[in-house]
Design an enzyme around this catalytic site. Structure first.
Site, PDB file in Angstrom:
ATOM      1  CB  CYS A 378      48.789  47.018  11.371  1.00 22.37           C
ATOM      2  SG  CYS A 378      48.286  45.409  10.725  1.00 22.37           S
ATOM      3  CG  HIS A 514      44.541  49.243  10.975  1.00 25.45           C
ATOM      4  ND1 HIS A 514      45.430  49.827  10.093  1.00 25.45           N
ATOM      5  CD2 HIS A 514      44.731  47.901  10.871  1.00 25.45           C
ATOM      6  CE1 HIS A 514      46.112  48.881   9.467  1.00 25.45           C
ATOM      7  NE2 HIS A 514      45.708  47.700   9.934  1.00 25.45           N
ATOM      8  CD  GLU A 516      44.697  53.327  10.695  1.00 27.13           C
ATOM      9  OE1 GLU A 516      45.014  52.544   9.784  1.00 27.13           O
ATOM     10  OE2 GLU A 516      45.071  53.182  11.874  1.00 27.13           O
TER      11      GLU A 516
END
Length: 543
Positions: A378, A514, A516
């Site tokens: 990001c 993102h 993750e």
């Protein structure tokens, strides 16, 4: 009919209700049951989207674009059910809906009160979020005794009565402290916590007792006696060096069997083979790497919870222990790049605001020049682009319009319009509210064949979750690409830059999304796996 397990906490906060609840969910899922989880947060914010990461920790984003409590990240890492907007709501969200209905006239002139109107709305949302599953585990934030939690506790008391004892259980998690001076564990705080819970009409069916060490059987019996809980339902949960050991610890004490018997469910024994494989990989690494996490919220690691976990998951897949060194980006600004020496890779995660931004840009420059593996997430992609524009593409003073509205080279700017994954067009402006107005949720990304990310994902189309307002300025994109920046991922309509790489660098990848949020201990994530693998290769080549 859905069966409910309501999870409350007592004595102190931050005991790990979310981990304990998610671990129980993992065991039940391993028994073939369809399980979901809900988190009810008593704070008045509508959602955590505008809350400080230092106060609240990470904001976890779901596929459908909800900005939620970080516990939903734990839920998705422990079970395979995807969380949605229905799986997390707050006092603010409940009151907002009730007031909206009152203004609309839905209550036909009634006096609006906490009971029944607020509690009914809480129950309605719980039932909606639990629809269509075998077991719904509902976690109540905070601790028993908090004034903010009272409407939620009353709501779950009522709901438990309405669905009946055969379809509702209450699990209470407390602290049993160890007093080193006397060499004793103290059960009195747990007794008082249960007394408080019983005073509002809730009798716990399961007690989970957090402690430094396993509780002796005589102490468990003492707790059972004074709390009116069966001996076998007093579960000892000692400190563990890995949260992924908790499912096995709970199963060993028969917690899942208590649930299955209570609800009359017929299902096979839990198969925890996948979790055993995770623990084996965690306990038997063949090497280690040190990765620098460059951010401005580093004093609270929970601000980057999913990134931390994703790096650990990637370590499991590569049989490497991942040591995370937190680097405050402002320290780079004041002390220089020597802070970054000795790292095997650098990761710049998401974030907002101007503070510490030049330190993040310096970290991207160091990684590019020193050929250190770099992963930008990001904002981490945006600072990499700013650095490249300034120092490679000849755009001196390039910046994001977020940090410098007067920059002559706004290589990153506000997204005013985009196409969502569902085909709808979203529009924003500088005047838009901060809360809930970002590009949020899972979006389609087209990867360029032959790129590093295409090879890692093994697909030309991927879905990743987003949470941002700013993007690469397409007016300056050609100049960036002409200087060697490789755009290797594009949005649904192929207008927004989603992934960049550097062709003359061993491993330099940054994405606007993102990743993750899609990483789990059992499956990992291809981008993080590739990053940690590159860190391992860098370590070998430089040591």
């Amino acid at each position: 009919m859905t069966n409910y397990i309501f999870v409350t906490g007592g004595v102190v906060s931050s005991l790990g209700k979310g981990i304990a609840a998610a671990s129980l969910a993992a065991i039940l899922e391993a028994r073939g049951l369809n399980v979901t989880m809900l988190k009810l947060d008593p704070y008045i914010n509508v959602d955590p989207g505008t809350m400080s990461p230092i106060q609240h920790g990470e904001v976890f984003v779901t596929d459908d674009g909800a900005e939620t409590d970080l516990d939903l990240g734990h839920y998705e890492r422990f079970i395979r059910t995807r969380m949605t907007k229905r799986n997390n709501f707050t006092t603010g969200r409940v009151y907002e809906e009730v007031i909206k209905r009152e203004r609309r006239g839905d209550y036909l002139g009634a006096t609006i009160q906490v009971i029944p109107h607020i509690t009914n709305e809480i129950k309605r949302r719980i039932i909606a979020g639990a629809e269509g599953v075998d077991v719904a585990i509902v976690e109540i934030g905070g601790t028993v005794g908090d004034i903010e939690s009272q409407p939620f506790l009353e709501a779950i008391r009522q709901l438990g009565t309405e669905v009946g004892r055969d379809h509702a259980m209450y699990m209470h998690l407390t602290l049993v402290p160890y007093i080193a001076v006397s060499g004793e564990v103290k059960t009195k705080p747990t007794q008082h916590s249960v007394k408080e819970l019983r005073s509002i009409g809730i009798q716990p069916d399961i007690l989970v007792c957090r402690s430094e060490n396993a509780l002796p059987s005589n102490e468990r019996s003492k707790i059972a006696l004074f709390t009116n809980v069966a001996d076998k339902a007093v579960i000892s949960l000692k400190d563990a060096n890995s949260i992924y050991k908790i499912p096995a610890a709970l199963k060993a004490q028969g917690m899942d069997e208590l649930v299955v018997q209570r609800f009359g469910l017929e299902c096979p024994e839990a198969d925890l083979t996948e979790w055993e494989q995770v623990l084996y990989a965690e306990s038997n690494p063949v090497g280690e790497v040190t990765i620098g996490m460059v951010g401005k919220y580093v004093e609270l690691p929970d601000a980057y919870k999913s990134v931390n976990e994703a790096l650990k998951h990637a370590g499991l897949k590569n049989r490497l222990t991942v040591n995370i060194r937190y680097v405050d980006s402002q320290d780079i600004e004041s002390k220089g790049e020597q802070i970054l020496h000795g790292l095997d890779a650098i990761l710049v995660p998401g974030g907002f605001g101007e503070r510490g931004i030049e330190g993040k840009i310096a970290a991207a420059k160091y990684a590019r020049e020193q050929k250190v593996p770099y992963l930008g997430i990001c904002l981490g992609m945006q600072v990499a682009i700013i650095e490249f524009a300034r120092n490679v593409a000849g755009m001196e003073s390039a910046n994001s319009s977020e940090f410098d509205p007067q920059t002559p080279y706004p290589v990153v700017g506000l997204i005013t319009e985009w196409l969502d994954a569902d085909g709808s067009t979203a529009q924003r402006s500088e005047a838009s509210d901060l809360g809930g107005t970002m590009r949020l949720g899972s979006q389609l990304c087209h990867l360029i064949p032959g790129s590093k990310v295409h090879d890692l994902y093994g697909s030309a189309e991927i879905y990743e979750r987003h949470r941002h307002r700013y993007e690469v300025n397409n007016n300056l994109r050609d100049k960036l690409e002409a200087s060697g920046l490789k755009v290797t991922g594009l949005s649904t309509d192929k207008r927004l830059v989603e992934v960049i790489e550097l062709g003359d660098h061993p491993w330099f990848v940054a994405g606007q999304f993102h990743p993750e949020f899609n990483s789990t201990p059992r499956d990992g994530h291809p981008l993080f796996e590739g990053f940690v693998k590159a860190a391992g290769e860098y370590y070998k080549n430089n040591n």
